[in-house]
Design a protein around this motif. Structure first.
Motif, PDB file in Angstrom:
ATOM      1  N   THR A  50      24.038-101.715  41.786  1.00 40.67           N
ATOM      2  CA  THR A  50      25.300-101.665  41.053  1.00 40.67           C
ATOM      3  C   THR A  50      25.108-100.881  39.762  1.00 40.67           C
ATOM      4  O   THR A  50      24.167-101.142  38.999  1.00 40.67           O
ATOM      5  CB  THR A  50      25.804-103.078  40.725  1.00 40.67           C
ATOM      6  OG1 THR A  50      26.010-103.797  41.945  1.00 40.67           O
ATOM      7  CG2 THR A  50      27.116-103.021  39.957  1.00 40.67           C
ATOM      8  N   THR A  52      27.038 -99.493  36.221  1.00 41.88           N
ATOM      9  CA  THR A  52      28.183 -99.766  35.352  1.00 41.88           C
ATOM     10  C   THR A  52      28.155 -98.856  34.132  1.00 41.88           C
ATOM     11  O   THR A  52      27.082 -98.414  33.690  1.00 41.88           O
ATOM     12  CB  THR A  52      28.179-101.236  34.885  1.00 41.88           C
ATOM     13  OG1 THR A  52      26.959-101.493  34.160  1.00 41.88           O
ATOM     14  CG2 THR A  52      28.266-102.185  36.064  1.00 41.88           C
ATOM     15  N   LYS A  54      30.861 -97.950  30.410  1.00 42.97           N
ATOM     16  CA  LYS A  54      32.098 -98.158  29.663  1.00 42.97           C
ATOM     17  C   LYS A  54      33.001 -96.931  29.770  1.00 42.97           C
ATOM     18  O   LYS A  54      32.532 -95.798  29.798  1.00 42.97           O
ATOM     19  CB  LYS A  54      31.789 -98.429  28.179  1.00 42.97           C
ATOM     20  CG  LYS A  54      31.033 -99.725  27.924  1.00 42.97           C
ATOM     21  CD  LYS A  54      31.907-100.942  28.156  1.00 42.97           C
ATOM     22  CE  LYS A  54      31.163-102.222  27.781  1.00 42.97           C
ATOM     23  NZ  LYS A  54      32.007-103.423  27.987  1.00 42.97           N
ATOM     24  N   THR A  62      35.517-101.183  32.020  1.00 42.74           N
ATOM     25  CA  THR A  62      34.167-101.028  32.543  1.00 42.74           C
ATOM     26  C   THR A  62      34.276-100.556  33.983  1.00 42.74           C
ATOM     27  O   THR A  62      35.001-101.162  34.792  1.00 42.74           O
ATOM     28  CB  THR A  62      33.371-102.343  32.483  1.00 42.74           C
ATOM     29  OG1 THR A  62      33.234-102.758  31.130  1.00 42.74           O
ATOM     30  CG2 THR A  62      31.986-102.170  33.094  1.00 42.74           C
ATOM     31  N   TYR A  63      33.578 -99.487  34.302  1.00 40.23           N
ATOM     32  CA  TYR A  63      33.599 -98.957  35.662  1.00 40.23           C
ATOM     33  C   TYR A  63      32.356 -99.445  36.404  1.00 40.23           C
ATOM     34  O   TYR A  63      31.232 -99.390  35.886  1.00 40.23           O
ATOM     35  CB  TYR A  63      33.646 -97.431  35.651  1.00 40.23           C
ATOM     36  CG  TYR A  63      34.940 -96.881  35.119  1.00 40.23           C
ATOM     37  CD1 TYR A  63      36.083 -96.826  35.922  1.00 40.23           C
ATOM     38  CD2 TYR A  63      35.037 -96.422  33.812  1.00 40.23           C
ATOM     39  CE1 TYR A  63      37.280 -96.321  35.431  1.00 40.23           C
ATOM     40  CE2 TYR A  63      36.230 -95.917  33.319  1.00 40.23           C
ATOM     41  CZ  TYR A  63      37.345 -95.868  34.128  1.00 40.23           C
ATOM     42  OH  TYR A  63      38.541 -95.377  33.640  1.00 40.23           O
ATOM     43  N   ILE A  64      32.579 -99.904  37.607  1.00 38.40           N
ATOM     44  CA  ILE A  64      31.512-100.444  38.451  1.00 38.40           C
ATOM     45  C   ILE A  64      31.442 -99.605  39.724  1.00 38.40           C
ATOM     46  O   ILE A  64      32.459 -99.380  40.382  1.00 38.40           O
ATOM     47  CB  ILE A  64      31.762-101.924  38.797  1.00 38.40           C
ATOM     48  CG1 ILE A  64      31.982-102.739  37.505  1.00 38.40           C
ATOM     49  CG2 ILE A  64      30.596-102.496  39.592  1.00 38.40           C
ATOM     50  CD1 ILE A  64      32.414-104.168  37.762  1.00 38.40           C
ATOM     51  N   GLY A  72      31.906-104.584  42.397  1.00 36.26           N
ATOM     52  CA  GLY A  72      32.559-105.718  41.737  1.00 36.26           C
ATOM     53  C   GLY A  72      33.012-106.797  42.708  1.00 36.26           C
ATOM     54  O   GLY A  72      33.818-107.665  42.339  1.00 36.26           O
ATOM     55  N   LYS A  82      37.388-102.253  35.694  1.00 38.09           N
ATOM     56  CA  LYS A  82      37.535-103.645  35.290  1.00 38.09           C
ATOM     57  C   LYS A  82      38.047-103.714  33.862  1.00 38.09           C
ATOM     58  O   LYS A  82      37.476-103.114  32.954  1.00 38.09           O
ATOM     59  CB  LYS A  82      36.186-104.372  35.387  1.00 38.09           C
ATOM     60  CG  LYS A  82      36.241-105.835  34.989  1.00 38.09           C
ATOM     61  CD  LYS A  82      34.872-106.493  35.112  1.00 38.09           C
ATOM     62  CE  LYS A  82      34.931-107.948  34.679  1.00 38.09           C
ATOM     63  NZ  LYS A  82      33.595-108.605  34.779  1.00 38.09           N
TER      64      LYS A  82
END
Length: 266
Positions: A50, A52, A54, A62-64, A72, A82
């Motif tokens: 994963t 992540t 900002k 927040t991008y995952i 996510g 998110k």
């Protein structure tokens, strides 16, 4: 019972390993081709991870991101946005609508079919583009490059992932000359080391005499000079006595003593 547990556990680990090798199969290509399938297979080491980062917008996001996995925990979403306030997840792109473009040391992974925009971009589905590039220094650095969502259509989110996974392996091939030199120097090292140990430990030599075949090598200069003289200067057989116009040079015998008795007065 214990025996069955010992058999089941390794079998379970083996099946899990086989399944882990094909996680990129979860990605559904929009237009399947051999090149795109090959590109996805190269991303296999990045699966089950994963990433992540900002966001750059005023709102705190927040991008995952996951490679062919539920980012996510949102089903079919390869990249989600998110919201930090309420934890709401918005699909930016689904791995069930994937494109993969491969370069020399990069792959452009495109997730389409995300959640529709609310007001701008003509309310079209969101799309995520992830440029995955080779970097031997970076360790899976994930970053936002561009959030292009302020126009009527063709909006997209562009991300970048630097990883060593796509770096080509260094193939060092030795030439025939290099192999020959390596063999020669290796044999020379074995000869010098083995000869030194033999001379010192078995023969009991001291000083420079410990060098193997010291007597021969100490005369190598003279032997070379003799060889050069023989090849370059010798003419004919040196053992034959020198002659000049067919006249031998052996010393002539002494002439018999001249008799001058007839000059004496009688």
């Amino acid at each position: 019972m214990l025996l069955s547990v010992r058999i089941i556990i390794p079998l379970f680990v083996l099946l899990a390993g086989v399944q882990a090798k094909h996680n990129t199969d979860n990605c559904k290509l929009i237009s399947p081709s051999d090149s795109e399938k090959n590109a996805l297979s190269l991303l296999e080491p990045l699966t089950n991870q994963t990433f992540t980062v900002k966001g750059q917008q005023q709102e705190i996001y927040t991008y995952i991101f996951q490679v062919c996995g539920d980012a996510g925990g949102l089903k079919d979403a390869g990249l989600v946005q998110k919201e930090e306030k309420n934890g709401k997840l918005v699909s930016v792109g689904n791995y069930t609508n994937t494109r993969a473009i491969k370069g020399s040391d990069w792959i452009l992974l495109i997730y389409e079919g995300g959640e529709n925009y609310d007001t701008h971009c003509s309310k079209e589905p969101r799309k995520a583009m992830i440029m995955i590039s080779c970097s031997k220094s970076a360790k899976n650095d994930f970053s936002v490059v561009l959030e292009d969502n302020q126009k009527k259509g063709g909006c997209y989110y562009l991300f970048e992932l630097d990883t060593i996974v796509l770096c080509p392996a260094n193939s060092s091939k030795l030439s025939g000359g290099s192999i020959f030199l390596i063999v020669v120097f290796s044999c020379l090292a074995v000869y010098v080391t083995g000869g030194f140990l033999y001379q010192r430990l078995v023969v009991g030599a001291k000083g420079v005499e410990q060098f193997p075949n010291y007597a021969f090598w100490s005369q190598i200069g003279n032997l070379s000079a003799d060889g050069c003289d023989f090849v370059c200067r010798s003419r004919g057989n040196r053992d034959e006595p020198p002659t000049y116009r067919g006249v031998a040079t052996e010393p002539l015998g002494e002439d018999p003593e001249e008799r001058d008795d007839h000059l004496l007065p009688m």
